[in-house]
Each structure stands twice: as C-alpha cells, then as structure tokens.
Design an enzyme around this catalytic site. Structure first.
Site, mmCIF file in Angstrom:
data_model
loop_
_atom_site.group_PDB
_atom_site.id
_atom_site.type_symbol
_atom_site.label_atom_id
_atom_site.label_comp_id
_atom_site.label_asym_id
_atom_site.label_seq_id
_atom_site.Cartn_x
_atom_site.Cartn_y
_atom_site.Cartn_z
ATOM 1 N N LYS A 78 -0.224 -8.894 -7.778
ATOM 2 C CA LYS A 78 0.505 -8.460 -6.574
ATOM 3 C C LYS A 78 0.222 -6.973 -6.415
ATOM 4 O O LYS A 78 0.653 -6.173 -7.238
ATOM 5 C CB LYS A 78 1.997 -8.743 -6.747
ATOM 6 C CG LYS A 78 2.851 -8.340 -5.552
ATOM 7 C CD LYS A 78 4.284 -8.843 -5.750
ATOM 8 C CE LYS A 78 5.263 -8.262 -4.766
ATOM 9 N NZ LYS A 78 6.647 -8.631 -5.081
ATOM 10 N N TRP A 79 -0.482 -6.620 -5.375
ATOM 11 C CA TRP A 79 -0.961 -5.236 -5.147
ATOM 12 C C TRP A 79 0.003 -4.585 -4.174
ATOM 13 O O TRP A 79 -0.082 -4.793 -2.971
ATOM 14 C CB TRP A 79 -2.375 -5.273 -4.592
ATOM 15 C CG TRP A 79 -3.050 -3.954 -4.422
ATOM 16 C CD1 TRP A 79 -2.629 -2.913 -3.646
ATOM 17 C CD2 TRP A 79 -4.278 -3.526 -5.014
ATOM 18 N NE1 TRP A 79 -3.516 -1.873 -3.726
ATOM 19 C CE2 TRP A 79 -4.550 -2.218 -4.557
ATOM 20 C CE3 TRP A 79 -5.192 -4.124 -5.885
ATOM 21 C CZ2 TRP A 79 -5.691 -1.507 -4.935
ATOM 22 C CZ3 TRP A 79 -6.328 -3.405 -6.252
ATOM 23 C CH2 TRP A 79 -6.560 -2.118 -5.785
ATOM 24 N N ASP A 80 0.914 -3.799 -4.712
ATOM 25 C CA ASP A 80 2.000 -3.250 -3.888
ATOM 26 C C ASP A 80 1.690 -1.822 -3.446
ATOM 27 O O ASP A 80 0.777 -1.163 -3.989
ATOM 28 C CB ASP A 80 3.301 -3.292 -4.709
ATOM 29 C CG ASP A 80 4.543 -3.389 -3.835
ATOM 30 O OD1 ASP A 80 4.447 -3.142 -2.621
ATOM 31 O OD2 ASP A 80 5.629 -3.688 -4.379
ATOM 32 N N ASP A 85 -1.898 -6.741 7.706
ATOM 33 C CA ASP A 85 -2.883 -6.587 8.770
ATOM 34 C C ASP A 85 -4.187 -7.265 8.379
ATOM 35 O O ASP A 85 -4.405 -7.632 7.223
ATOM 36 C CB ASP A 85 -3.109 -5.095 9.076
ATOM 37 C CG ASP A 85 -3.519 -4.313 7.838
ATOM 38 O OD1 ASP A 85 -4.598 -4.592 7.295
ATOM 39 O OD2 ASP A 85 -2.758 -3.415 7.404
ATOM 40 N N GLY A 93 7.085 -5.203 0.964
ATOM 41 C CA GLY A 93 7.031 -6.405 1.797
ATOM 42 C C GLY A 93 5.873 -6.272 2.768
ATOM 43 O O GLY A 93 4.735 -6.064 2.371
ATOM 44 N N CYS A 113 0.861 -6.356 -0.581
ATOM 45 C CA CYS A 113 2.285 -6.094 -0.402
ATOM 46 C C CYS A 113 2.432 -4.607 -0.112
ATOM 47 O O CYS A 113 1.675 -3.795 -0.641
ATOM 48 C CB CYS A 113 3.034 -6.466 -1.688
ATOM 49 S SG CYS A 113 4.812 -6.133 -1.652
ATOM 50 N N GLU A 144 20.748 -28.356 -8.231
ATOM 51 C CA GLU A 144 19.832 -27.449 -7.527
ATOM 52 C C GLU A 144 18.430 -27.494 -8.148
ATOM 53 O O GLU A 144 17.422 -27.490 -7.440
ATOM 54 C CB GLU A 144 20.377 -26.012 -7.563
ATOM 55 C CG GLU A 144 21.556 -25.801 -6.624
ATOM 56 C CD GLU A 144 22.242 -24.448 -6.836
ATOM 57 O OE1 GLU A 144 22.563 -23.804 -5.829
ATOM 58 O OE2 GLU A 144 22.460 -24.056 -8.004
ATOM 59 N N PHE A 171 -5.771 13.719 12.948
ATOM 60 C CA PHE A 171 -7.130 13.219 12.753
ATOM 61 C C PHE A 171 -8.107 14.172 13.419
ATOM 62 O O PHE A 171 -7.988 14.483 14.611
ATOM 63 C CB PHE A 171 -7.276 11.826 13.373
ATOM 64 C CG PHE A 171 -8.697 11.307 13.384
ATOM 65 C CD1 PHE A 171 -9.249 10.725 12.251
ATOM 66 C CD2 PHE A 171 -9.481 11.408 14.525
ATOM 67 C CE1 PHE A 171 -10.561 10.261 12.256
ATOM 68 C CE2 PHE A 171 -10.796 10.939 14.535
ATOM 69 C CZ PHE A 171 -11.331 10.361 13.402
ATOM 70 N N ARG A 199 10.525 6.796 -2.041
ATOM 71 C CA ARG A 199 10.897 6.054 -3.245
ATOM 72 C C ARG A 199 10.575 6.881 -4.501
ATOM 73 O O ARG A 199 10.101 6.343 -5.503
ATOM 74 C CB ARG A 199 10.174 4.704 -3.306
ATOM 75 C CG ARG A 199 11.008 3.631 -3.990
ATOM 76 C CD ARG A 199 10.189 2.374 -4.239
ATOM 77 N NE ARG A 199 11.029 1.277 -4.714
ATOM 78 C CZ ARG A 199 10.586 0.202 -5.331
ATOM 79 N NH1 ARG A 199 9.299 0.045 -5.553
ATOM 80 N NH2 ARG A 199 11.400 -0.738 -5.728
HETATM 81 C C1 GLA Z 1 8.438 -3.670 -3.311
HETATM 82 C C2 GLA Z 1 7.993 -5.109 -3.124
HETATM 83 C C3 GLA Z 1 8.942 -6.017 -3.849
HETATM 84 C C4 GLA Z 1 8.975 -5.676 -5.306
HETATM 85 C C5 GLA Z 1 9.329 -4.211 -5.487
HETATM 86 C C6 GLA Z 1 9.159 -3.777 -6.913
HETATM 87 O O1 GLA Z 1 9.619 -3.426 -2.650
HETATM 88 O O2 GLA Z 1 7.902 -5.422 -1.769
HETATM 89 O O3 GLA Z 1 8.564 -7.366 -3.663
HETATM 90 O O4 GLA Z 1 7.719 -5.946 -5.884
HETATM 91 O O5 GLA Z 1 8.523 -3.361 -4.669
HETATM 92 O O6 GLA Z 1 9.476 -2.442 -7.090
#
Ligand code: GLA
Length: 739
Positions: free
Chosen positions: A477-479, A533, A528, A525, A613, A281, A444
C-alpha cells in the site's frame, strides 16, 4: 484508417467507431479546431464564421482583414501572443522577459500505433487496436520555439489522447510560464460542466452547473491531484442525462498539481482546457531542451453519461492500468488500520491472519505502525526498519507465520515522506522539500522528500527494495499523506520546475519498483483518495478510494468516482460499526454490498465480531468470488443518484450480456410508503434472466422498462444484490456457475 488528411480542405480528421474530430490548417497557417462529436464524414469548416472583429485583435497574418481574429476562432492549441485573449494553453517568455509567441503550422505526420511519453504515464495500445498517432508541428521561427501536438487514437474505445511537447530549437533561453495539454473549443452551445470536488474522507462529489460567462477553474495547488478536485471534467448538453444526450470528457493522466478551466467567452463560445498547474510553475528551456505536457484522455458520447463513463472505464482498465494484475482477480484483503491503528503486537497480526484464513480471506495487510518507533503519526517516516520489539520477531519470520496459515502478506509504506523526528531527516535534512531560512509548513507533522533529485529517488528505491526483500511481500500500500507547500530543491536551476520534476521522479521510481517486482500488487493511496487519478493507475491498478469506509458516504464517493474510473480501480473495504469517522450504523450486508463495488476487503478486527457476523462474512467472501469478474470487467450503469434519490442503485453487465449484478441501497424511508422499483439497464433485449438466489424469472425488456420491485429492501440502509443469469427461458441455473 482512423487519421485522415484531406489535401483539398487542408483538414486532419480523427475517426473512432462513433466519433469524429477535425482540425484545419487555415490560409494564414493557424491550426483551427473544427469539430468533436458524432461520427460524421466531410469537411466541417462551414462551422467557422467571420464578422468584423476589429474590436478584438487581428494578427499581422490577417493582413488588415478585421474579420480574422484568433480571439473568436476555435483553435487546437491556443497560445498567448497572437491576439486570442481567452485562456491559452501555452504562455512563453523570451530571454528579455517579454511574453508572447506566434505558432503556425509547419508539418504533420501520421503513424501506426499510439505514442508514449518519455517519463510520464500515458494510455497505450495493443496489437489489433488499430491505434494511430498524429503529430502536428507548430513553429515560431522568431523564438526558435517548436510545439509538437500529439494525438493518439484508440478507435474501438472511442478515445482520443492528447499531449504536447514544447521544444526550444532556438538560440536564446525561453521560460514556459503555462502549459496545458489540451483544449476543446465549442463555437456555440448551452453546456453544463460536471466536476468532482470534495475533501479528505469525502472525495469526488459530483457537481453539475451551467457554464456561465467567465471562467470556472478547478485544479490543485497541492502537489497531488488532490481530494479537493479530481482531474476529470465532463461537459454535457443541458438536457443530457445518463441514457441520452451529448457529453464530452477530459481526463488528465497526471498526479501532480493541475489546472482545468472552462471559459464562456464574449460570443458565448466555450473553451475547456486541462493541463499542468499554472501557479508556482515556470519551466526554463535552454536551447535544445524540451518539456512534455501530461496526457489528456478525451472521449465523447452521443448516448448520455453512462456510455461516456463506460468508455472511460474501458480505457482506464485496459489501456492505462498495466501489468500482472490488470486482468487478474484481486485478493480479498484484511487490513489492520481500522482494526488496531498503530496499537498492535506481532501476535495480534498473526491472530488476525488466522481469522483471515478462517474467513476465506486471501491477504493480510499490515498497515502503518510497524517500523522504527512509529506508535503515533508524529514521527519515524523515512526510517523503514522493522520494529522487531513490537512485532516480537523480524519481518521475515512474521511473514512466514502469516503465509503458513495460507494467507498472503502485504505491507503499508509512505515512501515519499520524512518526519522531522527521524534518523533519515537528521542525516539528510536537505532531502526534504523546505525553503532555506523558512520554517516549513507541516502536514500530519511530516515533510515531503525531494523526488526531483536523482540521489533521493535512488535512496528511496534502495529503501523500498530492502523492505520488500525481507520476505514474501505480495502487496504494497503506497501511501502519501500531505500536500506539497514549500518548494525548494537544493541545486535546482529553477524552483518553478521542481513540482513537475518531482512527478517525473515519482513515476520513474514507481517504474523501477514495478520492473523489479512485476507481480507485486501495489495499491495507491493518499490519505484515501487524494491521488485517485489516471496517472497513478498506470502504476497501481487499484487505489484506496477514501479513508471514509461508511457505506452510505461511500455511495456518494463511489458514485462520483464511477464517472471516470472503473470499479476495478476502487479500493473498498467493510469496516466496523459504528463507523469510526461518522458514527453511522449500517447493516453488515449493506457494508459488503457497497464494498463489493470495488476491490473488496475488510478493515476491522474480526475478534470483536460475533459468531453470526463471522459466518456472514464467510458467506460474503464466497459470494464475492462469484461476482468479482462482473465487478472488475462488467459494463457499469448508475441507477440513481445518492444526492437526489431515496434508493440508489448500480449495475454491472457482462460483455456478452449473459450475466448482470444489480445492487441498491435504501437511503431514505417514510412510514407506510409504496413499493420502490429499480430499473436495470443494458440487458439483452428479448432474453430472459433468472435470479440466482431466488430462481425467479424476469423478461429482460420488461425489466428494463418497468424494473423490479425492491421487496427485500424496506428499511433505512437495507440493500439488495440481485445476480441475474441469462437463461433464454431454460431453467439451468446451478449454484455459482454461469450458464
Ligand atoms: C492514511 C491512509 C489510511 C492509513 C493511514 C495510516 O490516512 O489513507 O488508510 O493507511 O494513512 O497512517
């Protein structure tokens, strides 16, 4: 008035319902920190002591007085250059490359309302909060350097927020080498540091250690706040426990690289600080330019860790999280990831939606694998066009089919990423963060897009809109699945500013998405919980807490998360057994009990479940509807520590004390053992509670003293959920209704 100036002592005091915070401009013009603790009237400058510190450094302003050394005095905004050789908040270089500044008090201003920060997330106030802002200006005339310290107080919440704006008001260029947002100086005390560390799929494990001489550093060099260390620090007296004792917290409202440091100095004084990551930085400031430090939320409790966490939960839930979903019941969802991974057809998804409808589930989430030729995780990120061949129809059609079943539709995306094997990368290789001539480090198999560039952010916004406009998408879901290693932005003046500008780009993008789709529920996300934060929670009111869905591991992850984050933010799902990550088998009831300590949902293929179940799940979904308000808004108590105790419990109590949910899971068993008891907290003294399921009555005081026997949980991984309703001795429980 929560912020007071006393002319006689030259002190500025910030008062909340239960705490006081005080600083003083001393005779030399330095801004000293006097006190942060239990609410107290008067002047605390008696805490300052002076002895011959000739062995340390004495600034010119000391005029030869060797008892005056900033190396020994507690400060509000320690900087490098006036003789404090402990870790500073600010280090600046001038155009010659020389380090060092000398910041003295110039002026202050108190105004109503809490400050906001340009381009950065920050806690906000609402009418009736009685919030105020103190801004204190420090100046170094030689450099033309000005620092505005910001203090925003939310009195009822017992929270003080801090930030700082560094400005170049001079004529020459400056380089900011280090910028932290806040520190807390303690002139004495034996303190423990509690921090939250971990790894992918095992985030936020609490660690408590005595603060020893030297420095303890936590932080992230990964471009995200990280799985490894959460930007939350708790300091506590050594005897402090859940119910008693003093403790302080610093929590960063930022999602990028950060640094937190706790230092015990030569005089056994302690300094805790938090802010931007220092490594890689360096931020150039030309005349007229400025940089804003991310916010740190501080809180103090004299009543133990539970109270401190409750204060943090309230500020995060009600004054950091925003928008349509803040106070709304969140949908119970069924996510396709652990059900199919990337191996599915459109019919599978519609079939899953049919099952969701049958189970009473609100929302179906189509996770990774729906776009371009994305059938494994080595390619296609950036090519966000629907794989119609795989789905058998276009996205609009698929969504309609799901909606026709009475189920809402949500989708996964990883907008900040690009695969080398993608059309986007082939078209715009310079949009990825990569150093020319150096093979980029992969994570990845993917690269990170350069969100410090406006044109990249603009293109991303277009991509996101063109996806969301294809149908009735109610959840995103914004990963984000790798860290930032190679930093190089084409056209950037200084690469040392890029990671910070990346975050501004990301936050700006999220702000635009929220503005255009105000009712869209975005779940954050990052593999996970890698970006779990307060910064992200300003944009996404819930975050997938961990890729680990094993109920037992989750107890530790959720326990650690609970120190700083409310259950309303914790994405939690029931998954299939044996668990895909660790092979553990746990009862379905226990998996639901643990997932109900969050936003609740399922992440499995219902087709693989037995009728029994499925019936159980139908009941669980109905049960959660009766409990979700408590989980979302109730006061949270930790009842036991999963790293230590054989039974770990937790509890929610409604604000009016009329209702409570007590939960526990058995983590260890022995043959022929005695009965275990769970001791709830926070019930209304003198009241009587009745358990909804059994109709059994409990006197609140005895419950909070001797507890309740856990007769229903005798085997490994058994769980209990006890829903208590206050009845004041009147048997008036009706199934599912509040008194
Ligand atoms: C990440 C997310 C998972 C899933 C995968 C998909 O690992 O945390 O919940 O969405 O990516 O590639």
């Amino acid at each position: 008035m929560p912020i007071l100036y006393d002319e006689k002592s030259n002190t500025l005091t910030i008062v909340t319902d239960h705490t006081s915070y005080q600083m003083q401009v001393d005779a030399k013009g330095y801004l000293l920190h006097l006190y942060y603790g239990t609410r107290s009237a008067g002047c605390m400058d008696y805490l300052l002591t002076y002895a011959d510190r000739g062995g340390s450094a004495n600034p010119p302003a000391a005029l030869g007085d060797r008892t005056y050394s900033l190396d020994a005095l507690p400060q509000e905004f320690p900087f490098q250059g006036a003789g404090d050789c402990r870790s500073p908040l600010l280090r600046v270089r001038d155009a010659s490359g020389a380090f060092g500044c000398d910041l003295r008090f110039s002026s202050f201003r108190i105004r109503d309302g809490k400050y906001s920060l340009p381009g950065l997330p920050a806690a906000y106030d609402e009418e009736g909060d009685g919030a105020q802002t103190l801004s204190v200006i420090l100046q170094d005339p030689r450099l033309g350097l000005e620092v505005e310290l910001l203090y925003g107080v939310l009195p009822r919440l017992d929270v003080i927020c801090r930030s700082a704006i560094v400005r170049n008001e001079g004529k020459g260029a400056l380089l900011v080498d280090k910028l932290e947002s806040a520190c807390l100086d303690f002139v004495h005390g034996e303190l423990d540091l509690i921090c939250f560390y971990g790894r992918h799929a095992m985030e936020r494990i609490p660690s408590r250690q005595r603060v020893e001489p030297g420095s303890r550093l936590i932080g992230s060099r990964r471009g995200i706040s990280s799985h490894q260390y959460n930007p939350l620090l708790v300091l506590a007296d050594r005897m402090t426990d859940e119910r008693a004792g003093r403790c302080w917290s610093l929590q960063l409202v930022y999602s990028g690289a950060f640094k937190a440091e706790v230092e015990r100095d030569q005089y056994d004084q302690i300094r805790a600080q938090m802010g931007l990551g220092e490594e890689a930085f360096s931020y150039p400031l030309d005349p007229g330019e400025s940089i804003v430090a991310p916010e740190v939320i501080m809180s103090f409790s004299a009543e133990g860790l539970a109270r401190l966490s409750q204060q943090l939960h309230e500020v995060i839930r009600t004054r950091v999280c925003r928008g349509y979903w803040r106070d709304r019941e969140r949908p119970v969802l069924l996510n396709s990831w652990e059900a199919f991974y990337m191996d599915f057809t459109g019919e599978d998804i519609v079939g899953m939606a049919r099952q969701a409808a049958d189970l009473g589930i609100d929302l179906l989430v189509l996770d990774d694998g729906w776009f371009s030729d994305r059938n494994d995780d080595t390619k296609a990120l950036g090519d966000w066009w629907v794989n119609e061949e795989k789905l058998g129809c276009d996205l609009g059609e698929l969504i309609r089919r799901v909606n026709d079943l009475g189920v809402s539709f949500g989708i996964w995306m990883e907008p900040e990423m690009v695969s080398e094997k993608s059309e986007l990368f082939r078209a715009h290789p310079d949009w990825a963060l990569a150093i020319p001539g150096k093979h980029p480090v992969l994570g990845r198999d993917q690269l990170v897009l350069d969100l410090s560039r406006t044109e990249v952010v603009d293109a991303l916004f277009e991509q996101i809109c063109s996806l969301l406009d294809q149908g009735n998408i109610e959840y995103l879901k914004w990963d984000y699945n790798r860290s930032i290693i190679d930093v190089y932005s084409h056209g950037a003046r200084d690469q040392g500013a890029v990671p910070y500008r990346y975050m501004l780009g990301l936050y700006g993008l999220l702000e635009r998405v929220i503005a255009r789709y105000p009712t869209l529920l975005i779940e954050g996300c990052a593999g996970g919980g890698g970006r779990f934060d307060a910064g992200m929670l300003y944009y996404t009111p819930q975050i997938w807490c961990s890729d680990n869905t094993d109920a037992v591991d989750r107890l530790t992850i959720q326990y650690g998360s609970s120190f700083g984050y409310p259950s309303s933010a914790v994405g939690a799902h029931v998954s299939a057994c044996p668990n895909h990550m660790n092979g553990r088998v746990t009862p379905l009831a226990t998996r639901a009990c643990v997932a109900m300590a969050g936003t609740f949902g399922y992440e499995l293929d219902p087709k693989r479940l037995s009728k029994k179940e499925l019936d159980t799940i139908r009941g669980q979904v109905q049960d959660f509807r009766k409990l979700s308000h408590l989980v979302r808004e109730g006061r949270y108590w930790r009842l036991g520590d999963p790293q230590r105790d054989a039974v770990v419990g937790w509890e929610y109590v409604s604000a009016d004390g009329d209702e409570a949910l007590v939960c526990a899971v058995v983590l260890r068993v022995e043959a022929n053992e005695g009965m275990r008891y769970l001791v709830p907290c926070g019930l209304t003294p003198g009241a009587t509670y009745v358990e909804r399921a059994s109709g059994r009555y409990y006197p609140a005081d005895a419950l909070m003293d001797m507890g309740m026997p856990l007769s229903g949980a005798r085997s490994l991984y058994d769980s209990v959920q006890v829903h208590l309703l206050r009845c004041d001795g009147v048997a008036d429980i009706k199934e599912g209704t509040r008194r």
